[in-house]
Structures are given as structure tokens and as C-alpha cells.
Design an enzyme around this catalytic site. Sequence first.
Site, PDB file in Angstrom:
ATOM      1  N   TYR A  56       0.841  -1.190   0.000  1.00  0.00           N
ATOM      2  CA  TYR A  56       0.000   0.000   0.000  1.00  0.00           C
ATOM      3  C   TYR A  56       0.885   1.252   0.000  1.00  0.00           C
ATOM      4  O   TYR A  56       1.446   1.649   1.018  1.00  0.00           O
ATOM      5  CB  TYR A  56      -0.920   0.031   1.214  1.00  0.00           C
ATOM      6  CG  TYR A  56      -1.802  -1.193   1.383  1.00  0.00           C
ATOM      7  CD1 TYR A  56      -2.201  -1.948   0.283  1.00  0.00           C
ATOM      8  CD2 TYR A  56      -2.231  -1.597   2.642  1.00  0.00           C
ATOM      9  CE1 TYR A  56      -3.004  -3.063   0.434  1.00  0.00           C
ATOM     10  CE2 TYR A  56      -3.046  -2.711   2.801  1.00  0.00           C
ATOM     11  CZ  TYR A  56      -3.419  -3.452   1.695  1.00  0.00           C
ATOM     12  OH  TYR A  56      -4.204  -4.569   1.847  1.00  0.00           O
ATOM     13  N   HIS A 127       0.665 -12.120   1.126  1.00  0.00           N
ATOM     14  CA  HIS A 127      -0.185 -11.199   0.378  1.00  0.00           C
ATOM     15  C   HIS A 127      -0.265 -11.570  -1.105  1.00  0.00           C
ATOM     16  O   HIS A 127       0.746 -11.569  -1.812  1.00  0.00           O
ATOM     17  CB  HIS A 127       0.390  -9.784   0.524  1.00  0.00           C
ATOM     18  CG  HIS A 127      -0.568  -8.700   0.187  1.00  0.00           C
ATOM     19  ND1 HIS A 127      -0.199  -7.373   0.109  1.00  0.00           N
ATOM     20  CD2 HIS A 127      -1.906  -8.707  -0.085  1.00  0.00           C
ATOM     21  CE1 HIS A 127      -1.248  -6.631  -0.180  1.00  0.00           C
ATOM     22  NE2 HIS A 127      -2.294  -7.417  -0.320  1.00  0.00           N
TER      23      HIS A 127
END
Length: 311
Positions: A56, A127
Site C-alpha cells: 500500500y 499477500h
Amino acid sequence: MKSRAIGVTGVEVTEMGLGTAQFGDLYDSFDQDEADAIVQSALSNGIRHFDTAPHYGLGLSECRLGQALVGVDRADIVVSTKVGRIIEGVGAAAYRRWDFTSDGVSRSLDSSRERLRMDDIDIAFIHDPDEHVDQAISEAAPALERKRASGEVGAIGVGTKDVATLLRFVRESDIDVVMVAGRLTLLDRTALDELIPECLARGVAVMSAGVFNSGILASPTPDRSSHFEYAEPSHEVVTRARKLASIAARHGFTLPEAAVAFARRPAPPVVSVVVGVDAAAQVPLNAALLTCDGDAEGLFAELDDLFASEG
């Protein structure tokens, strides 16, 4: 706000967590003051779980979250981050590199702790390993198991929108939790077919993220200005969302309330929903979605009939 345990790990998460992808300038530029205000609002509304990732904003989300949590008693919060993408370079030259090796896991966690200003990580997720699932199962998952055994992380899991990938990890590794993104929603119920029953049978906790499918379900009156799967929604998706909003209203729910209720319905194994916000004022509105006074039994009955009729 109630907390629920993730298996036997000792880690407990509040029934709503704060996703911080926005802290990495997901749609619009953020600043530290906005991140600080959101975190303080979350804490004031009983939210104690904060989820982030190196992905992010190339580490920006972790940096801003860490700064926002300075001065907060570490024992009072749960922080989750992710491994699988290494951030190389600095500043404008920074970029992401896939890495599911044991060394990559260690390097990723070390960097995350530095950005977060924390000595340990409560939950570490692998992830989006969808295109690297064999290596992630054979290398990244065992590496995280060792980190869990040493106490460097409290619980381990995998997070992705790909249900097939999640199922493989549940069946082939010793994870504690999965974070399923956008697949336990009113518009996409894929997780209900196999994943939820498998997690329940194997004692794996589930966190439901992306419960608004990137925004289309976050508005009581959906329109084309929102997002679906991070893009502009089609006419068909907007029409579908409006139909769901009408069903929700018949039972005393707004569409966002129904979306959250639906994502929490399979408990166990679902322990929490993780939602992001763009502004501090949205946090209490999201927290209030947990306590709707509508007729949940009637809502779920009509939804079940609708879904059954569609096959």
C-alpha cells in the site's frame, strides 16, 4: 466492541478492523494529519485492529500507520501486515518485487517493523500469492511458522481475493487465519461454497475484507460514481446493487448495513470485517453498521431465496 480470538494463538481482533490501504494514497493523496485523525477515531470507537501492507503506497501506509500509533499502548492494539512484496529503492525510484522465499519473508518483516516503529507484528499475512502459490506454500508459509514459533509474530495467514489460493493454504499449510477480499459479499459469495466450510472444519479463522466491493455497497443509493473491484461499476452491477438495497430496506437495513451483516453471518469461522475509510468522520458510521436494529432473519431469508433462485 467485542473481540474474538484467532484459533489458539492468543491474538484477539475486534469484530471490525481498520484497513489502511488509503493511507498509501489509494485513490487520493492523504497526509499524516488525516491518518492520525482516522486512527484516533477508530480507537475512540472501539476498533483495536489495524491492517496494512508494504504494497500500500510502497510502504507509505505502514509509515503513516506507525506514526499515527505513536504513544498508543502496544498491548491495547493488534497490527497486521503482509509479506510477499519487497519494496526496493527509495523515494520516486521505489518499486515492488515479488519475493516468497524464506529470506524474503524475514526481510519484509524487518522492513515492516521499521516502518511501523514496532518490535513485533501481531498477524502476518502472505499477500496475494496467487501466481506464486507453490513457492508461497513451500517457502513463505514455513518461514512464517518459524516466526510464529519464535514469537516474532503472533498469528499467520494469507490474504487474497482468490478463493482457490486460500483453499490451498487452508488444506496444505498450518495457517491460523485467512483474509478473504471481496468474495464474501452481497455481490460475490464465492467464499461460501467451499472456503467457509473448510475453514470451519479445520479451525482456521476468517477475516472478511472488501465487504463493500471497493465502494459500490458502501452507499445506501449505489450509482456509477462509486467503485466496483477498483474500477467504475457497470450498469448491470449498479442495477444489481440497487435491487439489493431495496431488499435491505424492506427489512430495516441500509445497503451498507446489509453488506456488513452478510459478511459477518458465517460466525464461526468469520471473526471480523476489515473496512477502510477516507475520513475520520466515516469511522463511527462504519462502527454503527455492527449494531443495526433491522430484521436480520427476514433479510437473510429473502437473500437466500434470491440467491437460490439464481442458482
